[in-house]
Design a protein around this motif. Structure first.
Motif, PDB file in Angstrom:
ATOM      1  N   SER A 150      57.605  45.705  77.872  1.00 47.99           N
ATOM      2  CA  SER A 150      57.909  46.078  78.949  1.00 47.99           C
ATOM      3  C   SER A 150      57.944  47.653  79.427  1.00 47.99           C
ATOM      4  O   SER A 150      57.134  48.005  80.101  1.00 47.99           O
ATOM      5  N   ASN A 180      54.230  48.953  78.546  1.00 50.61           N
ATOM      6  CA  ASN A 180      53.361  48.647  79.609  1.00 50.61           C
ATOM      7  C   ASN A 180      53.715  49.548  80.855  1.00 50.61           C
ATOM      8  O   ASN A 180      52.859  49.885  81.528  1.00 50.61           O
ATOM      9  N   PHE A 181      55.008  49.801  80.931  1.00 52.29           N
ATOM     10  CA  PHE A 181      55.335  50.951  82.141  1.00 52.29           C
ATOM     11  C   PHE A 181      54.779  52.022  81.989  1.00 52.29           C
ATOM     12  O   PHE A 181      54.308  52.792  82.967  1.00 52.29           O
ATOM     13  N   GLN A 208      50.571  49.282  90.542  1.00 59.74           N
ATOM     14  CA  GLN A 208      50.647  48.729  89.218  1.00 59.74           C
ATOM     15  C   GLN A 208      52.211  49.180  88.492  1.00 59.74           C
ATOM     16  O   GLN A 208      53.160  48.541  87.847  1.00 59.74           O
ATOM     17  N   GLU A 237      55.251  47.913  90.679  1.00 58.61           N
ATOM     18  CA  GLU A 237      55.387  46.428  90.458  1.00 58.61           C
ATOM     19  C   GLU A 237      56.091  46.156  89.108  1.00 58.61           C
ATOM     20  O   GLU A 237      56.897  45.268  88.896  1.00 58.61           O
ATOM     21  N   GLN A 238      55.596  46.967  87.961  1.00 58.51           N
ATOM     22  CA  GLN A 238      56.389  46.922  86.909  1.00 58.51           C
ATOM     23  C   GLN A 238      57.766  47.294  86.590  1.00 58.51           C
ATOM     24  O   GLN A 238      58.479  46.619  86.116  1.00 58.51           O
ATOM     25  N   GLU A 278      59.693  44.529  88.396  1.00 54.66           N
ATOM     26  CA  GLU A 278      59.912  43.540  87.305  1.00 54.66           C
ATOM     27  C   GLU A 278      61.027  44.116  86.294  1.00 54.66           C
ATOM     28  O   GLU A 278      61.824  43.208  85.868  1.00 54.66           O
TER      29      GLU A 278
END
Lengths: 181, 255
Positions: free
Chosen positions: A52, A55-56, B242, B245-246, B249
């Motif tokens: 995560s 990806n961020f 994006q 959004e991440q 999350e």
């Protein structure tokens, strides 16, 4: 002439690699630096998976499209590329002159070359780079309103300066090696 | 032998010095250019940050040295201009400037975020940068008058309409656009004029500016995401959708 020099230098993997790495580092700094605090908050968390986090980080690179004006985005990318080329050429030139890596002038130029990247690299959205500097140095709150691009001119100036620097280095590299008189 | 030694060393030493001088001469222009960069860099480091309203960051400390003060953000309440779920686990407080093009971009992003995430509350607060946008404070005051008279929904009609018009390239702010948006929001023009001309909401705007700078805002848009655990995440500038959004999350994962 300059293209021949660039071709000669960057055909060598070592110098291409130097240029690419420095360009990537510069570009990453320009894009991510405004949100370094956010990255710190995310990456120091023990409850977030590394996938995560990764990806961020990748998603944050999209800030180049949203957090920069067109002019500042283009000039930031150009400055990163030109800075990488500039330093790679400096390294090539100094090595060819057989001056050691500890040479004072060479080191000064390399370190200062990195700093030169700040000359126009920045996130206009945040008003954090060149704008603040100009306010601080000249104390002129309205100064930037007089500029048509509100400070993005400095990015263009940075591109011109670095291009000129590369041209000068290319000329020096192209000069024949002779003993000093 | 000893007598001849200095005679043979002298030319070698002189050549080395000449060679080094030659190198310095050759690098003079690149060094000059980068020294100019250093001057800018030093100025940047000691400037303490950005184009921001006066009296913000009174400490003058370099921005890089500032601690994370996002926890000082004022609590989101029903007194805020909120879009989305006020009782949602995720709250995003945005300090924005109506005349900032990046705020307009982020406004669109946030509209999509709250439309797609039922647990997100988006609170709009003010951070006008007068040095760059001379009318921004007046528009912020006007928007708060609309909110005061017409309520939360009226505020968002005004704000969405203003950003949409600016994104479309509208140059007129106070003279034409604001009255049009006031009418579109269903606010009676007389009541608006009284509120606006008396500066009844200026203190509200100033409170937002003060809170923005107290939390570390150095430009716009400046946002703070508050996760379910209360942990705060600083968002500097207009992040792509994006990334937002991440981040949401990630905040959910830390609940």
């Amino acid at each position: 002439m300059i293209f021949e020099v660039l071709s000669k230098v960057f055909r060598q993997l070592r110098y291409s690699l130097i240029a690419v790495l420095i360009a990537f580092f510069t570009l990453s700094t320009a894009i991510l630096q405004p949100n370094i605090g956010l990255l710190g908050a995310v990456f120091t968390s023990g409850e977030i998976s590394w996938v995560s986090k990764y990806n961020f980080l990748i998603a944050l690179y999209g800030s180049l499209a949203t957090n920069f004006s067109v002019v500042s985005a283009v000039s930031t990318v150009l400055i990163a590329v030109l800075l990488g080329m500039n330093i790679a050429l400096l390294v090539y030139y100094i090595r060819r002159r057989q001056i050691g890596g500890n040479n004072k002038a060479g080191n000064t130029a390399s370190i200062a070359g990195i700093v030169a990247g700040t000359f126009g690299v920045g996130c206009a959205a945040c008003g954090t780079v060149i704008l603040s500097t100009m306010f601080a140095v000249f104390g002129g709150g309205g100064l930037l309103l007089l500029l048509p691009l509100h400070g993005a001119e400095f990015g263009v100036l940075g591109v011109i300066l670095l291009s000129f620097s590369i041209y000068q280095l290319g000329k020096r590299i192209n000069d024949p090696l002779v003993c000093a008189a | 032998m000893e007598d001849s030694q200095p005679a043979t060393q002298q030319p070698v030493g002189a050549a080395a010095v000449q060679s080094e001088n030659s190198l310095i001469k050759d690098l003079l222009i690149p060094i000059s250019i980068v020294l100019a960069g250093i001057a800018i860099g030093v100025g940047l480091y000691f400037s303490g940050g950005p184009a921001q309203p006066q009296a913000v960051n009174p400490s003058g400390a370099p921005a890089a040295a500032q601690a994370d003060n996002t926890g000082l953000v004022n609590e989101v309440t029903d007194q805020d201009n909120v879009k989305g779920n006020l009782n949602g686990d995720i709250k995003i407080v945005e300090f924005s400037d109506f005349d900032c093009v990046f705020c307009a971009r982020f406004h669109d992003t946030m509209n999509e975020i709250v439309a797609e995430n039922t647990d997100v509350a988006w609170a709009y607060r003010h951070f006008p940068i007068e040095q760059l946008h001379p009318q921004a404070t007046a528009v912020a005051v006007a928007s708060e008058c609309v909110a005061k008279i017409g309520g939360n929904d009226a505020f968002w009609i005004f704000a969405d309409g203003y950003f949409a018009a600016k994104s479309a390239g509208a140059q007129v702010a106070l003279d034409v656009l604001v009255p049009e948006l006031v009418a579109a929001a269903g606010v009676e023009s007389g009541a608006f004029a009284s509120c606006f001309e008396n500066g009844e909401t200026l203190a509200q705007v100033q409170e937002d500016v003060d809170n923005a700078t107290a939390t570390g805002g150095r430009g716009t848009p400046w946002s703070i995401l508050i996760g379910p655990s209360g942990k705060t995440y600083p968002i500097n500038g207009a992040l792509p959708k994006q990334a937002v959004e991440q981040l949401i999350e990630l905040a959910r994962q830390e609940a």
